[in-house]
Design an enzyme around this catalytic site. Structure first.
Site, PDB file in Angstrom:
ATOM      1  N   ARG A 185      -0.794   2.863   4.368  1.00 45.95           N
ATOM      2  CA  ARG A 185       0.084   1.847   3.739  1.00 45.95           C
ATOM      3  C   ARG A 185       1.471   1.924   4.362  1.00 45.95           C
ATOM      4  O   ARG A 185       2.135   2.955   4.278  1.00 45.95           O
ATOM      5  CB  ARG A 185       0.153   2.077   2.223  1.00 45.95           C
ATOM      6  CG  ARG A 185      -0.854   1.244   1.457  1.00 45.95           C
ATOM      7  CD  ARG A 185      -0.773   1.470  -0.025  1.00 45.95           C
ATOM      8  NE  ARG A 185       0.464   0.982  -0.642  1.00 45.95           N
ATOM      9  CZ  ARG A 185       0.633   0.832  -1.944  1.00 45.95           C
ATOM     10  NH1 ARG A 185      -0.369   1.114  -2.765  1.00 45.95           N
ATOM     11  NH2 ARG A 185       1.760   0.402  -2.443  1.00 45.95           N
ATOM     12  N   ARG A 231       0.892  10.516  -0.124  1.00 45.20           N
ATOM     13  CA  ARG A 231      -0.185   9.539   0.128  1.00 45.20           C
ATOM     14  C   ARG A 231       0.006   8.874   1.495  1.00 45.20           C
ATOM     15  O   ARG A 231      -0.969   8.569   2.178  1.00 45.20           O
ATOM     16  CB  ARG A 231      -0.195   8.474  -0.972  1.00 45.20           C
ATOM     17  CG  ARG A 231      -1.355   7.499  -0.795  1.00 45.20           C
ATOM     18  CD  ARG A 231      -1.459   6.511  -1.920  1.00 45.20           C
ATOM     19  NE  ARG A 231      -0.283   5.669  -2.002  1.00 45.20           N
ATOM     20  CZ  ARG A 231      -0.055   4.793  -2.975  1.00 45.20           C
ATOM     21  NH1 ARG A 231      -0.944   4.666  -3.939  1.00 45.20           N
ATOM     22  NH2 ARG A 231       1.028   4.059  -2.981  1.00 45.20           N
ATOM     23  N   ARG A 277       6.080  -7.965 -12.979  1.00 45.18           N
ATOM     24  CA  ARG A 277       7.138  -7.122 -12.418  1.00 45.18           C
ATOM     25  C   ARG A 277       8.513  -7.761 -12.557  1.00 45.18           C
ATOM     26  O   ARG A 277       9.510  -7.165 -12.128  1.00 45.18           O
ATOM     27  CB  ARG A 277       6.863  -6.925 -10.936  1.00 45.18           C
ATOM     28  CG  ARG A 277       6.162  -5.622 -10.617  1.00 45.18           C
ATOM     29  CD  ARG A 277       5.887  -5.649  -9.143  1.00 45.18           C
ATOM     30  NE  ARG A 277       5.963  -4.390  -8.515  1.00 45.18           N
ATOM     31  CZ  ARG A 277       4.894  -3.671  -8.179  1.00 45.18           C
ATOM     32  NH1 ARG A 277       3.681  -4.067  -8.485  1.00 45.18           N
ATOM     33  NH2 ARG A 277       5.059  -2.555  -7.532  1.00 45.18           N
ATOM     34  N   ARG A 284      11.567   0.482  -2.918  1.00 43.04           N
ATOM     35  CA  ARG A 284      10.598   0.045  -3.944  1.00 43.04           C
ATOM     36  C   ARG A 284      11.060   0.514  -5.324  1.00 43.04           C
ATOM     37  O   ARG A 284      10.973  -0.228  -6.315  1.00 43.04           O
ATOM     38  CB  ARG A 284       9.207   0.599  -3.631  1.00 43.04           C
ATOM     39  CG  ARG A 284       8.552  -0.111  -2.463  1.00 43.04           C
ATOM     40  CD  ARG A 284       7.430   0.712  -1.855  1.00 43.04           C
ATOM     41  NE  ARG A 284       6.327   0.955  -2.758  1.00 43.04           N
ATOM     42  CZ  ARG A 284       5.380   1.889  -2.532  1.00 43.04           C
ATOM     43  NH1 ARG A 284       5.423   2.639  -1.448  1.00 43.04           N
ATOM     44  NH2 ARG A 284       4.392   2.036  -3.386  1.00 43.04           N
ATOM     45  N   LYS A 333      -0.315   4.213 -11.880  1.00 45.21           N
ATOM     46  CA  LYS A 333      -0.947   3.020 -12.482  1.00 45.21           C
ATOM     47  C   LYS A 333      -2.341   2.779 -11.896  1.00 45.21           C
ATOM     48  O   LYS A 333      -3.305   2.559 -12.626  1.00 45.21           O
ATOM     49  CB  LYS A 333      -0.074   1.757 -12.256  1.00 45.21           C
ATOM     50  CG  LYS A 333       1.344   1.860 -12.784  1.00 45.21           C
ATOM     51  CD  LYS A 333       2.126   0.573 -12.580  1.00 45.21           C
ATOM     52  CE  LYS A 333       2.366   0.177 -11.140  1.00 45.21           C
ATOM     53  NZ  LYS A 333       3.234   1.123 -10.385  1.00 45.21           N
TER      54      LYS A 333
END
Ligand code: AP5
Length: 191
Positions: free
Chosen positions: A134, A128, A89, A146, A14
């Site tokens: 993160r 990532r 969401r 998640r 996204k």
């Protein structure tokens, strides 16, 4: 005004695609994840509250997120349109967004869903996590939480918009440019 939701699981692309779409079509990009990380970075009370949820891979409460979006829409009434990334969401967020847009005589025109397999999502996010810093990418258990949150609370958002015939799904695996071409072709049908 043209308004689009880029929809998909964590790691479906996204954010990557949003950057390219907003540049090409001159839309205002609204990413709740980026907004929340910026609140955390500046140490606000909202950021401190959100951090506990984000570090555990669960959704921040609706009331917090809806409040942030309301202000942004209000402050950007001159925008040509909005691209929503990572929002809504939950069905409650989708209903709130519809009401907020209605105040400006606007609505969601299309929801574009990126379809990516769970193993590819985990591979991308772990990859990532090696460099992003993160905290929610660093650990496979949090990444899986998640994805679980997405299945339990967010997939229903697509069903909500399907009732209004607004959802278009595309294959989210392949090169970034290939996916961008498919997305652009859909946006061009509306702009
Ligand atoms: P958020 O920041 O929204 O993160 P997310 O949805 O979990 O997903 P990502 O941003 O990690 O993935 P993405 O789909 O944008 O993919 P990306 O392009 O980055 O949310 C984080 C947290 O904030 C949530 O867990 C929640 O706690 C909170 N939150 C946020 N919004 C909320 C809301 N509305 N309500 C409540 N809580 C909220 O790509 C991922 C990786 O894949 C990158 O490394 C990228 O380079 C790579 N990649 C992208 N495309 C491809 C491709 N085609 N091929 C190979 N690799 C690719």
């Amino acid at each position: 005004m043209f308004n689009v939701i880029l929809f998909g699981a964590p790691g479906s692309g996204k954010g990557t695609q949003s950057q390219k779409i907003v540049e090409k079509f001159q839309l205002k990009h609204i990413s709740t994840g980026d907004l929340l990380r910026s609140e955390i970075a500046t140490g606000t009370a909202l950021g401190k509250e959100a951090k506990q949820f984000m570090d555990n891979g669960v959704l921040v409460p609706d009331v917090v997120v809806i409040g942030m979006i309301g202000k942004l829409i209000e402050n950007n009434k001159e925008a040509k349109g909005f691209l929503f990334d990572g929002f809504p969401r939950t069905v409650a967020q989708a209903e709130a967004l519809d009401k907020l847009l209605k105040l400006s005589d606007a609505e969601i025109d299309v929801v574009i869903a990126l379809e990516v397999s769970e193993e590819e999502l985990v591979t991308r996010l772990l990859g990532r996590g090696k460099t992003s810093g993160r905290s929610d990418d660093a650990d496979e258990t949090i990444i899986r939480s998640r994805i679980e949150e997405y299945r339990k609370k967010t997939e229903a958002v697509a069903d909500y918009y399907k009732k209004f015939n607004k959802v278009k799904s595309i294959e989210g695996e392949g090169s970034v440019d290939e996916i961008f071409e498919k997305l652009s072709a859909i946006v061009e049908q509306y702009i």
